[in-house]
Design a protein around this motif. Structure first.
Motif, PDB file in Angstrom:
ATOM      1  N   LEU A  73     126.485   8.143  26.088  1.00 28.53           N
ATOM      2  CA  LEU A  73     125.566   7.314  25.317  1.00 28.53           C
ATOM      3  C   LEU A  73     126.226   6.009  24.915  1.00 28.53           C
ATOM      4  N   ASP A  74     125.594   4.904  25.299  1.00 26.47           N
ATOM      5  CA  ASP A  74     126.058   3.574  24.914  1.00 26.47           C
ATOM      6  C   ASP A  74     124.934   2.829  24.211  1.00 26.47           C
ATOM      7  N   LEU A  75     125.325   1.874  23.386  1.00 24.47           N
ATOM      8  CA  LEU A  75     124.381   0.913  22.834  1.00 24.47           C
ATOM      9  C   LEU A  75     124.571  -0.382  23.604  1.00 24.47           C
ATOM     10  N   VAL A  76     123.512  -0.842  24.235  1.00 23.17           N
ATOM     11  CA  VAL A  76     123.532  -2.079  25.014  1.00 23.17           C
ATOM     12  C   VAL A  76     122.286  -2.876  24.625  1.00 23.17           C
ATOM     13  N   VAL A 132     128.518  -0.796  23.222  1.00 22.36           N
ATOM     14  CA  VAL A 132     129.285   0.077  22.353  1.00 22.36           C
ATOM     15  C   VAL A 132     129.142   1.502  22.860  1.00 22.36           C
ATOM     16  N   SER A 133     130.258   2.139  23.162  1.00 24.41           N
ATOM     17  CA  SER A 133     130.237   3.535  23.593  1.00 24.41           C
ATOM     18  C   SER A 133     130.167   4.420  22.356  1.00 24.41           C
ATOM     19  N   VAL A 134     129.063   5.156  22.221  1.00 14.88           N
ATOM     20  CA  VAL A 134     128.870   6.052  21.085  1.00 14.88           C
ATOM     21  C   VAL A 134     129.375   7.451  21.440  1.00 14.88           C
ATOM     22  N   VAL A 150     119.257   1.828  23.669  1.00 18.85           N
ATOM     23  CA  VAL A 150     119.846   3.158  23.860  1.00 18.85           C
ATOM     24  C   VAL A 150     119.968   3.423  25.355  1.00 18.85           C
ATOM     25  N   TYR A 151     121.192   3.726  25.790  1.00 15.76           N
ATOM     26  CA  TYR A 151     121.451   3.915  27.221  1.00 15.76           C
ATOM     27  C   TYR A 151     122.183   5.232  27.447  1.00 15.76           C
TER      28      TYR A 151
END
Length: 178
Positions: free
Chosen positions: A61-64, A55-57, A138-139
């Motif tokens: 920042l992405d949630l992976v 998910v691109s926040v 958190v990426y």
């Protein structure tokens, strides 16, 4: 005989498991573990990040979902049950040692910093024991730069270590050990 008074508490009279800041440490640990575990439970089980991610926040920042079977930065990956339980045992031993340090500390900053480290260790330790690996999600990334994937427990540990470093520079190299 000289009658010297010292503001430092004698080593033998210092508490082992419960000290001046222990209620604060316990509260911070419980809040940190609750936030860490709450986000992990929601992302893994309710949101189902494995099937609904990444998910691109933000653009950076992405949630992976990453299952980390090692320690920080994915070092020392353990793909066996023996390795998993050795890391879990090490986490327990270190957490007990840091708790004893927190019971003996004389500074609110050091107590808070140690509480963050303990909360992070417990949060990741729960993952390792019950899930077999630590849940990271958190990426951060920007252009060709890519940071490792982490979780809130990792944030607590890094913030705690930063607090201990700040204290050591503020009050001298051995102040956190007092």
């Amino acid at each position: 005989m000289s009658n010297q008074s010292s503001s430092a508490e004698p080593q033998s009279k210092r508490p082992l498991l419960w000290g001046r800041f222990s209620p604060l440490v316990l509260l911070i640990v419980l809040i940190g573990v609750a936030l860490d575990q709450g986000t992990k439970i929601w992302l893994v089980h309710s949101f189902d990040l494995a099937n609904n991610g990444p998910v691109s926040v933000l653009p950076v920042l992405d949630l992976v979902l990453v299952w980390n079977r090692g320690i920080s930065y994915g070092l020392f990956q353990q793909n066996s049950d023996v390795g998993r339980w050795l890391l879990a045992g090490l986490t327990i031993a270190v957490t007990i040692g840091v708790w004893i340090w927190s019971a003996r500390c004389q500074s609110r900053l050091v107590a808070l910093s140690l509480a963050l480290v303990i909360g992070g260790a417990v949060g990741n330790g729960i993952d390792r024991v019950f899930l077999g690996a630590v849940v990271d999600f958190v990426y951060f990334h920007a252009g060709n730069f890519s940071w490792y994937v982490f979780n809130l427990a990792d944030v607590w540990i890094v913030a705690g270590v930063a607090g201990l470093l700040y204290d050591s520079f503020r009050n001298g190299p051995n102040s956190a050990a007092k």
